[in-house]
Design a protein around this motif. Structure first.
Motif, PDB file in Angstrom:
ATOM      1  N   ILE A  84       1.005  -1.298   0.189  1.00  0.00           N
ATOM      2  CA  ILE A  84       0.025  -0.030  -0.064  1.00  0.00           C
ATOM      3  C   ILE A  84       1.001   1.126  -0.093  1.00  0.00           C
ATOM      4  CG2 ILE A  84      -1.904   1.234   1.242  1.00  0.00           C
ATOM      5  CD1 ILE A  84      -2.752  -1.298   0.088  1.00  0.00           C
ATOM      6  N   VAL A  85       0.741   2.274  -0.929  1.00  0.00           N
ATOM      7  CA  VAL A  85       1.412   3.281  -1.099  1.00  0.00           C
ATOM      8  C   VAL A  85       0.725   4.471  -1.233  1.00  0.00           C
ATOM      9  CG1 VAL A  85       3.466   1.929  -1.945  1.00  0.00           C
ATOM     10  CG2 VAL A  85       1.808   3.086  -3.669  1.00  0.00           C
ATOM     11  N   PRO A  86       0.910   5.749  -1.199  1.00  0.00           N
ATOM     12  CA  PRO A  86       0.387   6.990  -1.463  1.00  0.00           C
ATOM     13  C   PRO A  86       0.556   7.377  -2.943  1.00  0.00           C
ATOM     14  CG  PRO A  86       2.180   7.415  -0.089  1.00  0.00           C
ATOM     15  CD  PRO A  86       2.001   6.185  -0.153  1.00  0.00           C
ATOM     16  N   VAL A  87      -0.472   7.983  -3.407  1.00  0.00           N
ATOM     17  CA  VAL A  87      -0.461   8.462  -4.870  1.00  0.00           C
ATOM     18  C   VAL A  87      -1.290   9.764  -4.870  1.00  0.00           C
ATOM     19  CG1 VAL A  87      -1.377   7.992  -7.225  1.00  0.00           C
ATOM     20  CG2 VAL A  87       0.124   6.260  -6.017  1.00  0.00           C
ATOM     21  N   LYS A  88      -0.826  10.643  -5.849  1.00  0.00           N
ATOM     22  CA  LYS A  88      -1.558  11.824  -6.046  1.00  0.00           C
ATOM     23  C   LYS A  88      -1.767  11.970  -7.407  1.00  0.00           C
ATOM     24  CE  LYS A  88      -0.532  14.068  -1.708  1.00  0.00           C
ATOM     25  NZ  LYS A  88      -1.614  13.708  -0.921  1.00  0.00           N
ATOM     26  N   MET A  89      -3.049  12.513  -8.019  1.00  0.00           N
ATOM     27  CA  MET A  89      -3.175  12.678  -9.228  1.00  0.00           C
ATOM     28  C   MET A  89      -4.088  14.343  -9.251  1.00  0.00           C
ATOM     29  SD  MET A  89      -4.429   9.152 -10.935  1.00  0.00           S
ATOM     30  CE  MET A  89      -4.892  10.044 -12.315  1.00  0.00           C
ATOM     31  N   SER A  90      -3.719  14.970 -10.257  1.00  0.00           N
ATOM     32  CA  SER A  90      -4.648  15.976 -10.579  1.00  0.00           C
ATOM     33  C   SER A  90      -4.562  16.520 -12.175  1.00  0.00           C
ATOM     34  CB  SER A  90      -3.771  17.140  -9.790  1.00  0.00           C
ATOM     35  OG  SER A  90      -2.606  17.669 -10.426  1.00  0.00           O
ATOM     36  N   GLY A  91      -5.500  17.427 -12.725  1.00  0.00           N
ATOM     37  CA  GLY A  91      -5.546  17.356 -13.869  1.00  0.00           C
ATOM     38  C   GLY A  91      -6.617  18.641 -14.434  1.00  0.00           C
ATOM     39  N   TRP A  92      -6.595  19.094 -15.453  1.00  0.00           N
ATOM     40  CA  TRP A  92      -7.666  19.959 -16.025  1.00  0.00           C
ATOM     41  C   TRP A  92      -8.050  19.623 -17.695  1.00  0.00           C
ATOM     42  CZ3 TRP A  92      -5.777  24.977 -18.750  1.00  0.00           C
ATOM     43  CH2 TRP A  92      -6.949  25.644 -19.284  1.00  0.00           C
ATOM     44  N   GLU A  93      -9.276  19.305 -17.608  1.00  0.00           N
ATOM     45  CA  GLU A  93      -9.944  18.893 -18.828  1.00  0.00           C
ATOM     46  C   GLU A  93     -10.908  19.850 -19.388  1.00  0.00           C
ATOM     47  OE1 GLU A  93     -11.862  15.203 -17.560  1.00  0.00           O
ATOM     48  OE2 GLU A  93      -9.877  13.983 -17.922  1.00  0.00           O
ATOM     49  N   ASN A  94     -10.375  20.140 -20.919  1.00  0.00           N
ATOM     50  CA  ASN A  94     -11.372  20.933 -21.775  1.00  0.00           C
ATOM     51  C   ASN A  94     -11.867  20.302 -22.934  1.00  0.00           C
ATOM     52  OD1 ASN A  94     -10.878  23.965 -20.108  1.00  0.00           O
ATOM     53  ND2 ASN A  94      -8.769  22.627 -20.410  1.00  0.00           N
ATOM     54  N   GLU A  95     -13.167  20.729 -23.295  1.00  0.00           N
ATOM     55  CA  GLU A  95     -13.697  20.299 -24.583  1.00  0.00           C
ATOM     56  C   GLU A  95     -14.638  21.439 -25.223  1.00  0.00           C
ATOM     57  OE1 GLU A  95     -16.502  16.418 -26.135  1.00  0.00           O
ATOM     58  OE2 GLU A  95     -16.927  17.455 -24.108  1.00  0.00           O
ATOM     59  N   LEU A  96     -14.472  21.564 -26.642  1.00  0.00           N
ATOM     60  CA  LEU A  96     -15.221  22.781 -27.085  1.00  0.00           C
ATOM     61  C   LEU A  96     -15.841  21.908 -28.539  1.00  0.00           C
ATOM     62  CD1 LEU A  96     -15.543  25.637 -27.441  1.00  0.00           C
ATOM     63  CD2 LEU A  96     -13.577  25.823 -29.036  1.00  0.00           C
ATOM     64  N   ILE A  97     -17.097  22.006 -28.300  1.00  0.00           N
ATOM     65  CA  ILE A  97     -17.827  21.401 -29.758  1.00  0.00           C
ATOM     66  C   ILE A  97     -18.595  22.494 -30.298  1.00  0.00           C
ATOM     67  CG2 ILE A  97     -19.923  19.750 -30.117  1.00  0.00           C
ATOM     68  CD1 ILE A  97     -19.318  18.469 -27.338  1.00  0.00           C
ATOM     69  N   TRP A  98     -17.969  22.775 -31.742  1.00  0.00           N
ATOM     70  CA  TRP A  98     -18.825  23.711 -32.527  1.00  0.00           C
ATOM     71  C   TRP A  98     -19.333  23.012 -33.762  1.00  0.00           C
ATOM     72  CZ3 TRP A  98     -16.027  26.668 -36.740  1.00  0.00           C
ATOM     73  CH2 TRP A  98     -16.778  27.743 -37.151  1.00  0.00           C
ATOM     74  N   ARG A  99     -20.863  23.636 -33.989  1.00  0.00           N
ATOM     75  CA  ARG A  99     -21.447  23.185 -35.087  1.00  0.00           C
ATOM     76  C   ARG A  99     -21.999  24.303 -35.979  1.00  0.00           C
ATOM     77  NH1 ARG A  99     -23.352  20.148 -30.700  1.00  0.00           N
ATOM     78  NH2 ARG A  99     -22.921  17.765 -30.764  1.00  0.00           N
ATOM     79  N   PRO A 100     -20.836  24.782 -36.773  1.00  0.00           N
ATOM     80  CA  PRO A 100     -21.108  25.811 -37.831  1.00  0.00           C
ATOM     81  C   PRO A 100     -22.514  25.895 -38.639  1.00  0.00           C
ATOM     82  CG  PRO A 100     -19.241  24.561 -38.336  1.00  0.00           C
ATOM     83  CD  PRO A 100     -19.725  24.205 -37.132  1.00  0.00           C
ATOM     84  N   PRO A 142     -25.666  22.549 -39.678  1.00  0.00           N
ATOM     85  CA  PRO A 142     -26.342  21.000 -39.425  1.00  0.00           C
ATOM     86  C   PRO A 142     -25.424  20.252 -39.770  1.00  0.00           C
ATOM     87  CG  PRO A 142     -27.839  22.756 -39.929  1.00  0.00           C
ATOM     88  CD  PRO A 142     -26.772  23.280 -40.488  1.00  0.00           C
ATOM     89  N   ARG A 143     -24.858  20.272 -40.787  1.00  0.00           N
ATOM     90  CA  ARG A 143     -23.807  19.113 -41.389  1.00  0.00           C
ATOM     91  C   ARG A 143     -22.299  19.025 -40.968  1.00  0.00           C
ATOM     92  NH1 ARG A 143     -27.247  21.162 -45.137  1.00  0.00           N
ATOM     93  NH2 ARG A 143     -25.647  22.508 -45.790  1.00  0.00           N
ATOM     94  N   ASP A 144     -21.809  20.115 -40.082  1.00  0.00           N
ATOM     95  CA  ASP A 144     -20.448  20.020 -39.749  1.00  0.00           C
ATOM     96  C   ASP A 144     -20.491  20.294 -38.233  1.00  0.00           C
ATOM     97  OD1 ASP A 144     -18.877  20.755 -42.520  1.00  0.00           O
ATOM     98  OD2 ASP A 144     -20.773  21.757 -42.328  1.00  0.00           O
ATOM     99  N   THR A 145     -19.279  19.257 -37.661  1.00  0.00           N
ATOM    100  CA  THR A 145     -18.966  19.146 -36.180  1.00  0.00           C
ATOM    101  C   THR A 145     -17.523  19.549 -35.914  1.00  0.00           C
ATOM    102  OG1 THR A 145     -21.139  17.934 -35.704  1.00  0.00           O
ATOM    103  CG2 THR A 145     -19.399  18.120 -33.979  1.00  0.00           C
ATOM    104  N   LEU A 146     -17.222  20.320 -35.305  1.00  0.00           N
ATOM    105  CA  LEU A 146     -15.838  20.336 -34.875  1.00  0.00           C
ATOM    106  C   LEU A 146     -15.584  20.296 -33.382  1.00  0.00           C
ATOM    107  CD1 LEU A 146     -12.831  21.115 -35.776  1.00  0.00           C
ATOM    108  CD2 LEU A 146     -13.402  23.461 -35.129  1.00  0.00           C
ATOM    109  N   ASN A 147     -14.884  19.302 -33.055  1.00  0.00           N
ATOM    110  CA  ASN A 147     -14.611  19.029 -31.582  1.00  0.00           C
ATOM    111  C   ASN A 147     -13.111  19.227 -31.351  1.00  0.00           C
ATOM    112  OD1 ASN A 147     -14.440  17.511 -28.995  1.00  0.00           O
ATOM    113  ND2 ASN A 147     -16.207  16.723 -29.338  1.00  0.00           N
ATOM    114  N   LEU A 148     -12.806  19.994 -30.353  1.00  0.00           N
ATOM    115  CA  LEU A 148     -11.599  20.260 -29.802  1.00  0.00           C
ATOM    116  C   LEU A 148     -11.332  19.754 -28.304  1.00  0.00           C
ATOM    117  CD1 LEU A 148     -10.862  23.395 -31.707  1.00  0.00           C
ATOM    118  CD2 LEU A 148     -10.242  21.387 -32.425  1.00  0.00           C
TER     119      LEU A 148
END
Length: 316
Positions: free
Chosen positions: A126-142, A144-150
């Motif tokens: 048994i050992v100690p562990v630490k994790m951290s993070g920052w998550e981002n998502e951008l969804i653009w539908r210019p 009705p037939r186009d989708t850009l996901n970043l």
């Protein structure tokens, strides 16, 4: 992974019991800024039951010995919203505190440690562990037939306390401060999809995606050497997967009824493979300089090479 006869020579049986319990909880709050936007935060705990090792190496003749449960406290906060009618943005930060993390590896016990025959054990501590993070998502539908996901992710994780590893139990190495395996500090994702509507009612959809990965570590927790003398020829170590990209392309045709579709695809356009695990066999360096050992490339587990094909789907 370990000879039962050695357990019998040690006067032990290969059986044991473990019982445990923990009350876990999750507390969260959210605020609706307007119908399309909200912020939230939560604190939660997690629990993974313990089990038992065949023996306790610190106590010869101990028999099957329990090891503790894994325990986690997770903190998260974020925003989800539609900042424009056709533009959605999600972002969150998290911090995971594994006060108790189950670390498993193989280890060798010499007769002076067992009081009998030598043993090879799958041993969990048994050992100690630490994790951290920052998550981002951008969804653009210019349209009705186009989708850009970043997407963008920044993250990190490490052993925050003593974490002893190594096949030679009498000479284990401390991985305190080392990064967790397969955890890229930066990941950037992008995809674009366009649908072509045909006069007969069917459609053709083209989809392309790519991911940039800044690289990560994979660990050989065992090392190699002479367990009877306690000397490593190759120390337990981490190997680095350098930064890379992986991209996919798919074109699909679907009939007007939706019952039939055919897809042509290419996965891993770059045709580059990445490390998924540390080398299993090592070319050892000299005993007086074990860190000079090099990986035997024929025994490294890697990701899939380029894959392409055609898939036909019938719905009924």
């Amino acid at each position: 992974m370990r000879p039962d006869s050695a357990l019998h020579d040690w006067g032990l049986s290969n059986s044991g019991e473990f019982s445990g319990h923990k009350l876990t909880y999750r507390v969260g709050a959210e605020y609706q800024i307007d119908p399309g936007n909200m912020v939230y935060a939560s604190v939660a705990t997690g629990y993974k039951p313990g089990s038992f090792n065949d023996v306790d190496p610190t106590k010869p003749g101990s028999g099957s010995t329990p090891y503790g449960a894994e325990s986690l406290t997770a903190y998260e906060a974020g925003f989800k919203g539609r900042i424009l009618p056709n533009l959605q943005f999600n972002t969150s930060v998290y911090y995971y505190d594994y006060s108790k993390f189950q670390l498993t590896g193989s280890t060798f016990l010499t007769p002076n440690l067992t009081g009998g025959s030598p043993l090879v054990l799958i041993y969990t501590t048994i050992v100690p562990v630490k994790m951290s993070g920052w998550e981002n998502e951008l969804i653009w539908r210019p349209t009705p037939r186009d989708t850009l996901n970043l997407g963008l992710t920044r993250q990190g994780g490490h052993f925050s306390g003593d974490a002893y590893v190594g096949f030679i139990y009498s000479n284990q190495q401390n991985f305190k401060g080392k990064e967790l395996d397969l955890l890229a500090r930066t990941t950037i994702r992008g995809s674009y999809e366009h649908r072509f509507d045909l006069a007969g009612g069917g459609n053709i959809t083209a989809h392309v995606n790519t991911t940039y990965n800044s690289g990560y570590k994979v660990s050989n927790y065992a090392g190699d050497g002479n367990p009877f003398t306690g000397v490593y020829t190759v120390l337990p170590a981490q190997f680095t997967q350098k930064s890379f990209t992986r991209s996919d392309l798919m074109i699909s045709y679907t009939t007007a009824s939706g019952k039939f579709s055919i897809d042509a695809f290419v996965h891993n356009i770059e045709n580059k493979m990445q490390l998924l695990g540390a080398p299993q066999n090592i070319n050892p360096g000299p005993i007086d300089n074990p860190t000079s050992g090099t990986a035997d490339r024929t025994t490294v587990r890697v990701s899939d090479p380029r894959l392409f094909g055609v898939r036909l789907t019938v719905r009924y």
